[in-house]
Design an enzyme around this catalytic site. Structure first.
Site, PDB file in Angstrom:
ATOM      1  N   ILE A   1      84.513  34.406 -22.771  1.00  0.00           N
ATOM      2  CA  ILE A   1      85.593  33.880 -23.599  1.00  0.00           C
ATOM      3  C   ILE A   1      86.566  33.145 -22.686  1.00  0.00           C
ATOM      4  O   ILE A   1      87.026  33.707 -21.689  1.00  0.00           O
ATOM      5  CB  ILE A   1      86.339  34.997 -24.353  1.00  0.00           C
ATOM      6  CG1 ILE A   1      85.354  35.883 -25.127  1.00  0.00           C
ATOM      7  CG2 ILE A   1      87.380  34.395 -25.284  1.00  0.00           C
ATOM      8  CD1 ILE A   1      84.562  35.183 -26.197  1.00  0.00           C
ATOM      9  N   CYS A   2      86.857  31.901 -23.013  1.00  0.00           N
ATOM     10  CA  CYS A   2      87.844  31.106 -22.300  1.00  0.00           C
ATOM     11  C   CYS A   2      87.546  31.058 -20.796  1.00  0.00           C
ATOM     12  O   CYS A   2      86.451  30.685 -20.388  1.00  0.00           O
ATOM     13  CB  CYS A   2      89.237  31.654 -22.589  1.00  0.00           C
ATOM     14  SG  CYS A   2      90.586  30.515 -22.196  1.00  0.00           S
TER      15      CYS A   2
END
Length: 328
Positions: free
Chosen positions: A106-107
């Site tokens: 994520i990210c």
């Protein structure tokens, strides 16, 4: 928990709470509609971690305590882009990778995957603000800076927090089909159809003010009047330099070409106009594309959707806005 789909979050000190909580809520909501996701959290030390918010997050142990993870999700954190990735975090990822069917970041968690060697030779994305750094730090990674999320042979990377939620919903759809995923999206008041290849629409054209006064004059003119003739020869003539010299200034300071820069400015201008309810034809003229077809080709190539589709998704509401079906 026999028969459960085990989703293991890899967390660490300084992690972004929403990078974990957003996707976790998608899986938890899916359980209310018949899915069986067992959510687990591991840290390199097996001890609780302190999030970027200052909240302590308990964990279930270390990677060794999860012998059969199905999906492993590595969350992001600010330190992953400003400091070397901790060796114990790298070891945790490398330990879990061979045992997981899917590996997800994520990210900025993509930086941890890259440091662990997982992204070598693969397509990947991250938050638009850090995409260039990821490409420079790990040149063997095929960075796709505009994608919301990317899948490459069981390895998934996503952009910012909301893109991580989109990715989690996509994984639910893979596991349980579109009907259950649609129920989850409706329950969480989410936008169901945001394909991974869709651009990070909210990412603006991020440009530092040029140091060179000549280049600053050029970019200010392009931003102020995107519909003018901004060929490199005309722009160069306006500031009394050669086209080759102007191209060098763009490459050195902005890492792009004059043509690509102009196209991006026009694209950003068009997105604002469409979101405000302007017609496709009017937007193409005002933004400087010349024709709706030229603008459509640019939108499709850069964003993965047409101008009318973009407007349908992002147009603001209010008195005097476009009536449905008025694309001209």
């Amino acid at each position: 928990m026999a028969g459960d789909h085990r989703v293991v979050f890899v967390v660490f000190d300084g992690m972004k709470m929403l990078d974990m909580a957003g996707p976790a809520e998608v899986f938890a909501e899916a359980n209310l509609f018949g899915a069986k996701y067992a959510l687990r959290h591991v840290s390199p030390s097996g001890k609780p971690v302190l999030t970027s918010m200052g909240v302590e997050l308990p964990v279930d142990g270390t990677a060794e305590d999860e012998p059969d993870p199905d999906t492993v999700i590595v969350v992001g954190g600010d330190d992953l882009v400003s400091l070397p990735v901790p060796p114990d975090l790298i070891t945790t990822i490398q330990s879990l990778r061979p045992r997981a069917r899917r590996l997800v970041s994520i990210c900025t968690g993509s930086f941890a995957l890259a440091a662990a060697g997982v992204l070598a030779g693969r397509r990947a994305t991250t938050h638009w603000r850090h995409a260039r750094l990821l490409a420079c730090a790990y040149p063997d990674v095929q960075v796709q800076p505009e994608a919301l999320f990317v899948e490459d042979d069981g390895v998934f990377t996503s952009a910012g927090v909301s893109a991580g939620i989109d990715l989690a919903l996509s994984l639910v759809e893979q596991d349980h089909g579109p009907d259950l995923a649609r129920d989850v999206a409706r329950s969480l008041v989410m936008f169901m159809q945001r394909p991974g290849g869709q651009s990070q629409f909210s990412a603006p054209l991020e440009v530092r003010p040029p140091r060179t006064p000549t280049l600053r004059r050029v970019v200010d003119l392009i931003a102020a009047q995107p519909a003018l003739d901004h060929s490199v020869s005309r722009l160069a003539a306006l500031v009394a330099v050669s086209p080759r010299h102007l191209a060098r200034l763009f490459a050195t300071e902005l890492n792009t070409t004059p043509a690509k820069y102009v196209e991006q400015v026009r694209l950003d201008h068009a997105k604002v106009l469409l979101a405000a309810g302007h017609s496709v034809a009017e937007t193409a003229r005002v933004a400087g594309f010349g024709s709706p077809e030229t603008m459509r080709r640019t939108f499709t190539a850069r964003l993965g959707i047409s101008p009318s589709q973009y407007r349908a998704r992002f147009e603001t509401t209010g008195p005097g806005k476009r009536k449905p079906g008025n694309d001209r």
